[in-house]
Motif scaffolding. Structure first.
Motif, PDB file in Angstrom:
ATOM      1  N   PRO A 185       7.619   4.756   0.743  1.00  0.00           N
ATOM      2  CA  PRO A 185       6.859   6.006   0.812  1.00  0.00           C
ATOM      3  C   PRO A 185       7.606   7.144   0.125  1.00  0.00           C
ATOM      4  O   PRO A 185       8.837   7.240   0.241  1.00  0.00           O
ATOM      5  CB  PRO A 185       6.745   6.270   2.321  1.00  0.00           C
TER       6      PRO A 185
ATOM      7  N   LEU B 272       7.756  10.190   0.930  1.00  0.00           N
ATOM      8  CA  LEU B 272       8.450  11.070   1.884  1.00  0.00           C
ATOM      9  C   LEU B 272       9.785  10.467   2.328  1.00  0.00           C
ATOM     10  O   LEU B 272      10.700  11.191   2.726  1.00  0.00           O
ATOM     11  CB  LEU B 272       7.565  11.366   3.099  1.00  0.00           C
TER      12      LEU B 272
ATOM     13  N   TRP C 171      -4.571  10.200   0.585  1.00  0.00           N
ATOM     14  CA  TRP C 171      -5.328  10.901   1.635  1.00  0.00           C
ATOM     15  C   TRP C 171      -4.880  12.360   1.621  1.00  0.00           C
ATOM     16  O   TRP C 171      -3.672  12.645   1.758  1.00  0.00           O
ATOM     17  CB  TRP C 171      -5.041  10.249   2.989  1.00  0.00           C
ATOM     18  N   VAL C 172      -5.808  13.273   1.468  1.00  0.00           N
ATOM     19  CA  VAL C 172      -5.480  14.702   1.470  1.00  0.00           C
ATOM     20  C   VAL C 172      -6.020  15.340   2.743  1.00  0.00           C
ATOM     21  O   VAL C 172      -7.239  15.398   2.941  1.00  0.00           O
ATOM     22  CB  VAL C 172      -6.083  15.440   0.248  1.00  0.00           C
ATOM     23  N   SER C 173      -5.116  15.806   3.574  1.00  0.00           N
ATOM     24  CA  SER C 173      -5.558  16.434   4.820  1.00  0.00           C
ATOM     25  C   SER C 173      -5.189  17.910   4.875  1.00  0.00           C
ATOM     26  O   SER C 173      -5.478  18.588   5.850  1.00  0.00           O
ATOM     27  CB  SER C 173      -4.974  15.694   6.023  1.00  0.00           C
ATOM     28  N   ILE C 174      -4.558  18.385   3.799  1.00  0.00           N
ATOM     29  CA  ILE C 174      -4.159  19.801   3.773  1.00  0.00           C
ATOM     30  C   ILE C 174      -5.351  20.587   3.225  1.00  0.00           C
ATOM     31  O   ILE C 174      -5.363  21.066   2.083  1.00  0.00           O
ATOM     32  CB  ILE C 174      -2.882  19.963   2.918  1.00  0.00           C
TER      33      ILE C 174
ATOM     34  N   ARG D 148       0.844  -1.202   0.000  1.00  0.00           N
ATOM     35  CA  ARG D 148       0.000   0.000   0.000  1.00  0.00           C
ATOM     36  C   ARG D 148       0.875   1.246   0.000  1.00  0.00           C
ATOM     37  O   ARG D 148       1.891   1.295   0.674  1.00  0.00           O
ATOM     38  CB  ARG D 148      -0.892   0.000   1.253  1.00  0.00           C
ATOM     39  N   ARG D 149       0.477   2.214  -0.779  1.00  0.00           N
ATOM     40  CA  ARG D 149       1.188   3.493  -0.799  1.00  0.00           C
ATOM     41  C   ARG D 149       0.177   4.611  -0.819  1.00  0.00           C
ATOM     42  O   ARG D 149      -0.947   4.447  -1.284  1.00  0.00           O
ATOM     43  CB  ARG D 149       2.055   3.631  -2.072  1.00  0.00           C
ATOM     44  N   ASP D 150       0.566   5.762  -0.318  1.00  0.00           N
ATOM     45  CA  ASP D 150      -0.233   6.959  -0.548  1.00  0.00           C
ATOM     46  C   ASP D 150       0.102   7.426  -1.966  1.00  0.00           C
ATOM     47  O   ASP D 150       1.267   7.649  -2.292  1.00  0.00           O
ATOM     48  CB  ASP D 150       0.114   8.049   0.465  1.00  0.00           C
TER      49      ASP D 150
ATOM     50  N   ARG E 185      -0.232   9.982  -5.220  1.00  0.00           N
ATOM     51  CA  ARG E 185      -0.550  11.363  -5.634  1.00  0.00           C
ATOM     52  C   ARG E 185      -0.508  11.538  -7.148  1.00  0.00           C
ATOM     53  O   ARG E 185      -0.931  12.568  -7.667  1.00  0.00           O
ATOM     54  CB  ARG E 185       0.438  12.358  -5.034  1.00  0.00           C
TER      55      ARG E 185
ATOM     56  N   LEU F 187       1.399  16.803  -3.188  1.00  0.00           N
ATOM     57  CA  LEU F 187       0.778  16.248  -1.987  1.00  0.00           C
ATOM     58  C   LEU F 187      -0.702  15.937  -2.173  1.00  0.00           C
ATOM     59  O   LEU F 187      -1.439  15.770  -1.202  1.00  0.00           O
ATOM     60  CB  LEU F 187       0.980  17.213  -0.809  1.00  0.00           C
TER      61      LEU F 187
HETATM   62  C1  LIG Z   1      -4.421  10.850   8.184  1.00  0.00           C
HETATM   63  C2  LIG Z   1      -3.480  10.983   7.007  1.00  0.00           C
HETATM   64  C3  LIG Z   1      -3.388  12.194   6.351  1.00  0.00           C
HETATM   65  C4  LIG Z   1      -2.527  12.346   5.262  1.00  0.00           C
HETATM   66  N1  LIG Z   1      -2.492  13.528   4.556  1.00  0.00           N
HETATM   67  C5  LIG Z   1      -1.727  13.631   3.455  1.00  0.00           C
HETATM   68  C6  LIG Z   1      -1.744  14.807   2.647  1.00  0.00           C
HETATM   69  O1  LIG Z   1      -2.457  15.778   2.895  1.00  0.00           O
HETATM   70  N2  LIG Z   1      -0.961  14.844   1.556  1.00  0.00           N
HETATM   71  C7  LIG Z   1      -0.137  13.802   1.221  1.00  0.00           C
HETATM   72  O2  LIG Z   1       0.567  13.894   0.218  1.00  0.00           O
HETATM   73  N3  LIG Z   1      -0.114  12.668   1.953  1.00  0.00           N
HETATM   74  C8  LIG Z   1      -0.901  12.566   3.049  1.00  0.00           C
HETATM   75  N4  LIG Z   1      -0.893  11.400   3.772  1.00  0.00           N
HETATM   76  C9  LIG Z   1      -0.026  10.285   3.356  1.00  0.00           C
HETATM   77  C10 LIG Z   1       1.210  10.155   4.213  1.00  0.00           C
HETATM   78  O3  LIG Z   1       2.140  11.142   3.894  1.00  0.00           O
HETATM   79  C11 LIG Z   1       1.778   8.754   3.966  1.00  0.00           C
HETATM   80  O4  LIG Z   1       0.863   7.806   4.439  1.00  0.00           O
HETATM   81  C12 LIG Z   1       3.138   8.534   4.626  1.00  0.00           C
HETATM   82  O5  LIG Z   1       4.069   9.420   4.095  1.00  0.00           O
HETATM   83  C13 LIG Z   1       3.623   7.094   4.432  1.00  0.00           C
HETATM   84  O6  LIG Z   1       3.632   6.777   3.066  1.00  0.00           O
HETATM   85  P1  LIG Z   1       2.800   5.547   2.469  1.00  0.00           P
HETATM   86  O7  LIG Z   1       1.340   5.792   2.811  1.00  0.00           O
HETATM   87  O8  LIG Z   1       3.023   5.605   0.987  1.00  0.00           O
HETATM   88  O9  LIG Z   1       3.292   4.306   3.099  1.00  0.00           O
HETATM   89  C14 LIG Z   1      -1.737  11.251   4.853  1.00  0.00           C
HETATM   90  C15 LIG Z   1      -1.853  10.020   5.518  1.00  0.00           C
HETATM   91  C16 LIG Z   1      -2.715   9.880   6.576  1.00  0.00           C
HETATM   92  C17 LIG Z   1      -2.838   8.541   7.258  1.00  0.00           C
END
Ligand SMILES: Cc1cc2nc3c(=O)[nH]c(=O)nc-3n(C[C@H](O)[C@H](O)[C@H](O)COP(=O)(O)O)c2cc1C
Length: 219
Positions: free
Chosen positions: A181, A183, A144-147, A10-12, A14, A87
């Motif tokens: 990830p 980041l 997930w976008v929280s910004i 799993r990855r976040d 974008r 992001l």
């Molecule tokens: C609650 C939550 C909010 C997050 N908000 C953002 C966000 O606004 N922008 C973004 O690029 N990633 C966001 N992420 C992703 C995290 O940066 C990411 O999960 C973390 O860097 C680890 O990477 P991975 O999910 O690819 O393993 C968020 C993740 C979570 C769980």
């Protein structure tokens, strides 16, 4: 895909491809989310699918403003790196998904929620994680976008005041699933060693599971 493959893969995401997510796939992901555990079987969530470009455009504007403000928290090289990061994929992904928590669902007395009121929020996060993992198993990316200014997004989407917006997700086929990830790749943050986050019997007391700081095997 077994559950560990989905967890570690799993990855976040974008960066998305524009191809639509077929309805039957999306229904499977939503069903997986809806099968999450929830306090008192409260199922406090709703899933609001956002396909409209106009609506997503408005939300992207909210993101852009918040992101400028967020960038001001950092100085020097870190500020430059922050500004270089992508992001969100609000407009690139074929759909967005708002996951909400109705804090009043099932009335004031919910089994298990008497002492810890926020268990409804925890339940909603379990639904999000189910969605995220099921998506990985289907080859679908989730970001997930929280910004975001949550109140502004709620107004745009017509979400009632008593309902909390817990997660705003971008959903679609990814350009790639990174091995690590993003980041971590760009040097922003790294994974904390497991031994540093596992305690035994008391806070800060290291667990006997990890006697030495030997290099942890990656999965
Ligand atoms: C609650 C939550 C909010 C997050 N908000 C953002 C966000 O606004 N922008 C973004 O690029 N990633 C966001 N992420 C992703 C995290 O940066 C990411 O999960 C973390 O860097 C680890 O990477 P991975 O999910 O690819 O393993 C968020 C993740 C979570 C769980």
């Amino acid at each position: 895909m077994n559950v560990y493959d989905a967890i570690y893969g799993r990855r976040d995401v974008r960066h998305f491809r524009p191809d639509p997510v077929p309805d039957d796939v999306l229904v499977r992901l939503l069903r997986a989310a809806h099968h999450a555990g929830s306090v008192g079987y409260m199922q406090p969530w709703n899933f609001l699918i956002i396909r409209s470009h106009g609506v997503r455009g408005q939300i992207h504007e909210v993101f852009a403003r918040e992101n400028r403000r967020a960038g001001e928290m950092f100085d020097g090289e870190r500020a430059t790196l922050y500004r270089s990061l992508k992001l969100q994929g609000i407009l690139d992904a074929p759909l967005n998904l708002a996951v909400t928590c109705d804090r009043e669902r099932k009335g004031p007395a919910v089994l298990g929620r008497h002492s810890v009121r926020d268990t409804d929020l925890y339940s909603t996060c379990c639904a999000v994680q189910n969605f995220w993992l099921a998506a990985r198993a289907e080859g679908v990316g989730v970001g997930w976008v929280s910004i975001l200014d949550i109140d502004e997004v709620k107004t745009i989407l017509g979400i009632p005041p008593a309902v909390l917006l817990v997660a705003y997700l971008c959903v679609g086929y990814p350009q790639e699933f990174r091995d690590r990830p993003m980041l971590e790749e760009v040097g922003w943050e790294s994974r904390t060693p497991l031994r540093d986050v596992v305690f035994e019997d008391a806070w800060n007391s290291r667990s006997s599971l990890f006697p030495s700081a030997a290099e942890e095997k990656s999965p």
